[in-house]
Design a protein around this motif. Structure first.
Motif, mmCIF file in Angstrom:
data_model
loop_
_atom_site.group_PDB
_atom_site.id
_atom_site.type_symbol
_atom_site.label_atom_id
_atom_site.label_comp_id
_atom_site.label_asym_id
_atom_site.label_seq_id
_atom_site.Cartn_x
_atom_site.Cartn_y
_atom_site.Cartn_z
ATOM 1 N N THR A 1 0.833 -1.211 0.000
ATOM 2 C CA THR A 1 0.000 0.000 0.000
ATOM 3 C C THR A 1 0.858 1.248 0.000
ATOM 4 O O THR A 1 0.611 2.193 -0.772
ATOM 5 N N SER B 1 1.091 3.803 -3.217
ATOM 6 C CA SER B 1 0.658 5.199 -3.034
ATOM 7 C C SER B 1 1.713 6.161 -3.565
ATOM 8 O O SER B 1 1.392 7.136 -4.257
ATOM 9 N N PHE C 1 -5.218 0.278 -6.874
ATOM 10 C CA PHE C 1 -5.239 -0.149 -5.464
ATOM 11 C C PHE C 1 -5.926 -1.491 -5.300
ATOM 12 O O PHE C 1 -5.437 -2.377 -4.600
ATOM 13 N N VAL D 1 -3.064 -3.921 -4.168
ATOM 14 C CA VAL D 1 -3.200 -4.133 -2.725
ATOM 15 C C VAL D 1 -4.220 -5.237 -2.438
ATOM 16 O O VAL D 1 -4.010 -6.072 -1.549
#
Lengths: 352, 381
Positions: free
Chosen positions: B47, B51, B222, B226
């Motif tokens: 994560t 990011s 994401f 993730v």
């Protein structure tokens, strides 16, 4: 005015790429499916002098669609060596990509330290959905057993295990589940325990018990303990329970069940939510409360039996150590955490 | 042949290329490596790094909306230094990451095919795509996007997983996350190759549509990166440290695989496509760097492809060697070159092209004014 090229450059490049790919495809030695032996089931045992005994079960069909289940056995120093030798014995490249079940001996589970099974997983020799079972009988005997329905025992086991995944009783375990559980605190794993009963020429397989081990000690769970394990370890959607109160006996089907474990200080709470449906013909005469009381007592008894039997062998069957770690409980760092934990079993049932 | 337009892409294409750049090699061996280092906190490491990558991609977009790196009005010395650094970085990354793809194809899809054959086939295709330019790579990605989307939808519909959420706990930010992020830097920083593209808005573009696609791209990145990591940890727990090819193993957890056998064709097809596009982008970046030194030459992409081929087959040769090189000090050079190059360029364009002095928007390929200047030749895209 510019002359148009005879052939567009783009097509020349595409043709060159196709030519190269086809040429290299011809040069390389890829075995087609017709030269492969598809293994349906496998057996793995410890032989003499730390060697392995590996057996495979294949299906042979002829032009008239007659099926015959063949088994081959080989001994060797490592699984990779045995598979290499098997290619010559079988006369085709042995492919484990469709193996449904591996019958593992207790010697492998207690003495091998997962070497053979780890080879199969790390090198993706078998798929991650391949089921594992064990037995009190030799894996070779189980694999070569002749069933009354004519199906190979290994293949039959693989089929059955896929249909009982959410049933109340035996808990099917795949090789990926095996390692996921093995890497947890306590390192306890479980798998179905198959019994073999011979009656004349035919054999019958029994699948009502489980086997639990942490690599050092092993334990056969009886039917009640097995049911207790299935209530906690999996979500159920099939099964039936008998209830008794006063002089009334009835049966309820399990519609759905799931469990939750939480650990606070030195107390672990196992909560099982179970939805039941009564199968009696005259439901109005049933006292729901008393039914549920009896069922609660039965289910609590199953789970307690499983836990206590395993605890006596220091097997953390419900992974309370892992839950301690998950909830940052300091008991997770202690070797004797099982002795220090008290367990409360709560059955939250509803009957329709 | 007119190559002046071959780096022009639309914003939606940029989003897709950014998604593919970020995703492709994070779903192969990286999951296994992160779990071996950070255990149940592997998804937190993913994560954090994702990011950062998304933010850096936003900076890259800000840079290339003024033009690709070769088009920016940089001082000559800085241009050459950047080109050299980015060439080395692109080739190193291409070799290291491609070795995972080559290994996957040679051992999982086929039965131990030699790396030289797989690499040759892959590099030929990627070389051609790099030669044709960023516009062609972007258009290819756009056409094949639906294959990826359908594959994803297939797995969502037929998913059958027993997620053990306890494997994710405890939720804490230990030093293992930092160690994991540091050790596997090579697998991140996948945005510098996008510096060699330039973005121009489509004449049919609507503002809201781009905002929607941007949001989808960020959420999709994401969810895929993730989300896959979360599922991986839930399914495999700490045993994920011995499980490779995460995307394949997670995608095999579906009802069809459980009932009749593995159904991983949609996943394999979409991943191989993503791998080809990703490697093509890296080779294209290498080619553009060489163009700064040698000018427009037809053999530049071939040199890059040959370099990558030799590095993969003779320099690396197996996954273990690739892992050793990727986790050596080289990782700092590769990651920080990407990182610092983007930051430096962003500062440069921000200072150089202030609002008042902002040059006119780059003409898109459909701009009639541009057609009058240099119409595309016959047979060109």
């Amino acid at each position: 005015m510019k002359k148009k090229p005879f052939v567009n450059k783009k097509w020349i490049v595409i043709l060159v790429i196709i030519a190269l790919l086809v040429t290299f495809d011809l040069l390389d030695d890829q075995k087609s499916i017709s030269t492969r032996a598809i293994v349906l089931a496998m057996s793995l045992d410890k032989g003499q002098n730390e060697r392995y005994d590996l057996g495979i079960q294949l299906l042979k069909t002829d032009k008239n669609n007659n099926q015959e289940y063949l088994t081959f056995y080989q001994e060797g120093d490592s699984v990779s060596d045995i598979l290499e030798t098997m290619n010559y014995n079988v006369g085709a490249t042995v492919s484990l990509a469709h193996t449904m079940v591996i019958v593992v001996s207790q010697d492998i589970l207690l003495e091998d330290k997962d070497e053979a099974l780890r080879y199969l997983l790390e090198n993706q020799v078998v798929t991650y959905n391949t089921m594992l079972v064990t037995s009190g009988d030799k894996p070779e005997e189980l694999l070569s057993a002749k069933l009354s329905n004519g199906i190979g025992s290994g293949y039959y086991l693989g089929q059955v295990l896929r249909t009982v995944a959410a049933d109340f009783g035996v808990v099917p375990v795949s090789i990926k589940d095996y390692f996921m559980l093995r890497y947890r605190i306590g390192g306890c794993i479980y798998m179905p325990y198959v019994t073999l009963e011979k009656q004349g020429e035919n054999s019958y397989l029994g699948l009502t018990k489980m086997y639990a081990t942490n690599g050092q000690k092993g334990l056969i769970l009886d039917e009640d303990a097995t049911k207790g394990l299935s209530l906690v370890a999996t979500s159920l959607s099939n099964g039936s329970l008998t209830y008794r109160y006063a002089d009334i006996t009835g049966e309820a089907d399990i519609v759905q069940s799931f469990s939750n474990i939480s650990v606070k200080n030195d107390n672990a709470k196992i909560t099982v939510n179970v939805s039941l449906r009564d199968t009696s013909n005259v439901p109005d005469s049933i006292d729901e409360t008393k039914c549920l009381e009896d069922i609660d007592a039965t289910l609590t008894g199953y789970i307690n039996k499983c836990y206590e039997d395993c605890k006596a062998q220091n097997l953390d069957i419900f992974y309370l150590g892992q839950y301690c770690y998950a909830f940052k409980n300091p008991l997770a760092n202690e070797a004797e955490y099982l002795d220090k934990l008290t367990v409360d079993i709560v059955i939250d049932g509803n009957l329709k | 042949m007119n190559n002046k337009l071959n780096d022009r892409i639309y914003p939606e294409q940029f989003l897709l290329l950014a998604f593919i750049s970020i995703m492709t090699f994070k779903v192969v061996m990286l999951a296994q490596y992160l779990v071996s280092e950070a255990g149940n906190e592997a998804y937190i490491a993913m994560t954090v790094m994702i990011s950062i990558e998304i933010m850096m991609c936003a900076l890259v977009y800000g840079i290339i909306s003024y033009g690709s790196l070769p088009r920016l009005d940089l001082p000559k010395g800085i241009r050459y230094v950047l080109a050299l650094l980015l060439f080395v970085t692109s080739m190193a990354k291409c070799a290291l990451l491609a070795s995972e793809g080559v290994s996957y194809v040679s051992t999982t899809i086929y039965d131990n095919v030699r790396w030289s054959y797989v690499c040759l086939a892959l590099m030929l295709v990627c070389c051609y795509l790099a030669y044709k330019g960023g516009k062609v790579i972007a258009r290819t990605a756009q056409i094949l996007f639906w294959l990826m989307a359908l594959s994803f939808a297939f797995h969502v519909v037929f998913a059958k997983t027993d997620l053990q959420f306890v494997n994710l706990l405890p939720l804490e930010f230990s030093a293992d996350i930092a160690v994991a992020c540091d050790k596997y830097l090579v697998w991140f920083g996948d945005y510098s190759c996008l510096l060699f593209l330039s973005v121009s808005k489509s004449p049919n573009a609507k503002g809201k549509r781009l905002a929607v696609w941007t949001a989808l791209a960020i959420i999709g990145t994401f969810v895929c990166a993730v989300g896959l990591m979360v599922i991986f940890v839930c399914v495999f727990g700490d045993s994920g440290a011995i499980v490779g090819n995460a995307f394949l193993n997670v995608s095999s957890l579906n009802k069809i695989a459980f009932m009749i056998g593995s159904m991983d064709l949609p996943t394999v097809c979409s991943w191989v496509v993503m791998c080809t596009i990703r490697l093509s982008l890296l080779l294209y970046a290498g080619k553009e760097c060489l163009k700064i030194f040698f000018g427009e030459k037809w053999w530049l992409s071939a040199v890059c492809a040959l370099t990558a081929y030799l590095l993969i087959v003779y320099g690396i040769g197996n996954l273990k060697t690739g892992y050793s090189i990727a986790t050596s000090a080289l990782r700092y050079f590769v990651y920080f070159t990407d990182f610092i190059a983007v930051i430096a360029l962003y500062i440069f364009v921000h200072v150089k092209y202030k609002k008042a002095n902002k040059p006119k928007a780059l003409p898109s390929p459909q701009n009639p004014a541009l057609k009058q200047i240099s119409p595309p030749s016959q047979g060109e895209e």
